[in-house]
Design an enzyme around this catalytic site. Structure first.
Site, PDB file in Angstrom:
ATOM      1  N   ASP A  24       2.783 -14.934  -4.591  1.00 18.74           N
ATOM      2  CA  ASP A  24       2.712 -13.508  -4.884  1.00 18.74           C
ATOM      3  C   ASP A  24       4.148 -13.033  -5.145  1.00 18.74           C
ATOM      4  O   ASP A  24       5.111 -13.741  -4.821  1.00 18.74           O
ATOM      5  CB  ASP A  24       2.080 -12.797  -3.675  1.00 18.74           C
ATOM      6  CG  ASP A  24       2.227 -11.295  -3.736  1.00 18.74           C
ATOM      7  OD1 ASP A  24       1.862 -10.715  -4.772  1.00 18.74           O
ATOM      8  OD2 ASP A  24       2.714 -10.700  -2.754  1.00 18.74           O
ATOM      9  N   ASP A  26       5.541  -9.089  -4.999  1.00 15.93           N
ATOM     10  CA  ASP A  26       5.966  -8.020  -4.089  1.00 15.93           C
ATOM     11  C   ASP A  26       5.790  -8.411  -2.630  1.00 15.93           C
ATOM     12  O   ASP A  26       4.698  -8.819  -2.207  1.00 15.93           O
ATOM     13  CB  ASP A  26       5.156  -6.739  -4.349  1.00 15.93           C
ATOM     14  CG  ASP A  26       5.712  -5.925  -5.496  1.00 15.93           C
ATOM     15  OD1 ASP A  26       6.772  -6.284  -6.021  1.00 15.93           O
ATOM     16  OD2 ASP A  26       5.080  -4.912  -5.865  1.00 15.93           O
ATOM     17  N   ARG A 148       3.075   6.599  -9.874  1.00 15.52           N
ATOM     18  CA  ARG A 148       4.032   5.489  -9.895  1.00 15.52           C
ATOM     19  C   ARG A 148       5.471   5.950 -10.152  1.00 15.52           C
ATOM     20  O   ARG A 148       6.404   5.160 -10.030  1.00 15.52           O
ATOM     21  CB  ARG A 148       3.609   4.451 -10.929  1.00 15.52           C
ATOM     22  CG  ARG A 148       2.280   3.765 -10.605  1.00 15.52           C
ATOM     23  CD  ARG A 148       2.045   2.546 -11.451  1.00 15.52           C
ATOM     24  NE  ARG A 148       3.073   1.555 -11.231  1.00 15.52           N
ATOM     25  CZ  ARG A 148       3.044   0.638 -10.257  1.00 15.52           C
ATOM     26  NH1 ARG A 148       2.037   0.602  -9.402  1.00 15.52           N
ATOM     27  NH2 ARG A 148       4.020  -0.243 -10.132  1.00 15.52           N
ATOM     28  N   ARG A 155       8.039   6.457  -1.930  1.00 22.81           N
ATOM     29  CA  ARG A 155       7.086   5.356  -1.767  1.00 22.81           C
ATOM     30  C   ARG A 155       6.996   4.928  -0.304  1.00 22.81           C
ATOM     31  O   ARG A 155       5.901   4.698   0.220  1.00 22.81           O
ATOM     32  CB  ARG A 155       7.506   4.150  -2.629  1.00 22.81           C
ATOM     33  CG  ARG A 155       7.262   4.331  -4.108  1.00 22.81           C
ATOM     34  CD  ARG A 155       7.990   3.273  -4.937  1.00 22.81           C
ATOM     35  NE  ARG A 155       7.667   3.422  -6.359  1.00 22.81           N
ATOM     36  CZ  ARG A 155       6.856   2.631  -7.042  1.00 22.81           C
ATOM     37  NH1 ARG A 155       6.281   1.604  -6.455  1.00 22.81           N
ATOM     38  NH2 ARG A 155       6.622   2.840  -8.321  1.00 22.81           N
ATOM     39  N   SER A 193      -0.425   1.999  -4.412  1.00 20.69           N
ATOM     40  CA  SER A 193      -1.456   1.943  -5.437  1.00 20.69           C
ATOM     41  C   SER A 193      -2.540   0.927  -5.109  1.00 20.69           C
ATOM     42  O   SER A 193      -2.468   0.205  -4.113  1.00 20.69           O
ATOM     43  CB  SER A 193      -0.819   1.602  -6.795  1.00 20.69           C
ATOM     44  OG  SER A 193      -0.248   0.306  -6.749  1.00 20.69           O
TER      45      SER A 193
END
Length: 268
Positions: A24, A26, A148, A155, A193
């Protein structure tokens, strides 16, 4: 083969045979939307001399280029690059066949879906909202209640708020009620998100490329597939590939944990 890849042994000559490591992006190779640290990229380069490596992420190639490649073409740094879960894919710098979300869902159903999402977010009472609430990608849409365009600090604050108030998980439950028969999967990822994509187009989608590799002239039959990811829990966007019987799943807490686990597994 891309020029930068030519310094590594051919895939079938890697010392750890018939094995590929998938990561992955992030919170696994880099902090969310941040550049991967030089020591992580150096470790991956050393690892690539031993075994095939690839990444699989929900974001598009542009974002992965920013995080993992910087000034260097990211498709030369990994043997396999799977953007948008593998709907856009590269092998040794060369593109593989791609697939599109809009072609699958059709324009009418897509408009109904986006209209519902934007109405829901408009009525949502959260501390702040910014912009880009729906990001259209080749293989999915990404939905963000805060938008975003939020800054890094915003965030971080939203992530805490979201976990305490179940904003994303509640919205997903409502979407499932509103569109029960459309064949979509909803997957929380990152800080702000969630992804929406056809069922089966999760990160396991990339495994079809791995399995098809043996049919290429210089291909390899990969019998061992390791996957490293931080969202390795039910509902997280690493869960499907982490728990798939074709993979050996490794749950990580953050990039530092990934680094430690790789050192322990392959360099001890």
């Amino acid at each position: 083969m891309a020029a930068a890849a030519s310094v590594y042994p051919p895939l079938r000559d890697r010392p750890i045979k018939n094995t590929v490591l998938l990561f992955d992006v992030d919170e696994t190779l880099s902090k969310a939307r941040k550049l991967a640290k030089p020591e992580m990229l150096q470790l991956l380069s050393e690892l690539r001399h031993k075994v095939a490596i690839g990444y699989v992420g929900g974001s598009n190639l542009v974002k992965q280029q920013e995080q993992l490649g910087g000034d260097i073409d990211v498709t030369t740094l990994f043997d396999f690059c799977f953007s948008e879960n593998g709907l856009t894919a590269f092998r040794l710098g060369q593109p593989l066949a791609s697939t599109s979300f809009i072609g699958w869902i059709g324009e009418e159903k897509y408009k109904q879906l986006v209209k519902w999402i934007l109405h829901y977010i408009a009525d949502l009472d959260i501390p702040i909202k910014r912009g880009t609430f729906v990001e259209f990608r080749n293989g999915m849409i990404n939905v963000s209640p805060i938008g975003r365009n939020a800054s890094a600090d915003e965030r971080n604050e939203y992530e805490v708020y979201d976990k305490a108030n179940n904003i994303r998980t509640t919205m997903i439950a409502k979407l499932k009620e509103a569109f029960p028969d459309i064949g979509l999967t909803y997957s929380v990822g990152g800080q702000i998100s969630f992804d929406v994509f056809p069922t089966g187009w999760d990160k396991t989608y990339c495994l079809r490329h791995i399995e098809a590799d043996k049919d290429l002239p210089d291909g390899v039959e990969y019998k061992v597939i390791h996957f490293f990811g931080d969202k390795a829990y039910e509902g997280g966007n690493d869960w499907e590939i982490y728990s798939d019987p074709r993979t050996i799943g490794h749950a990580v807490k953050d990039p530092e944990d990934t680094y430690r686990q790789l050192k322990d597994l392959f360099f001890s």
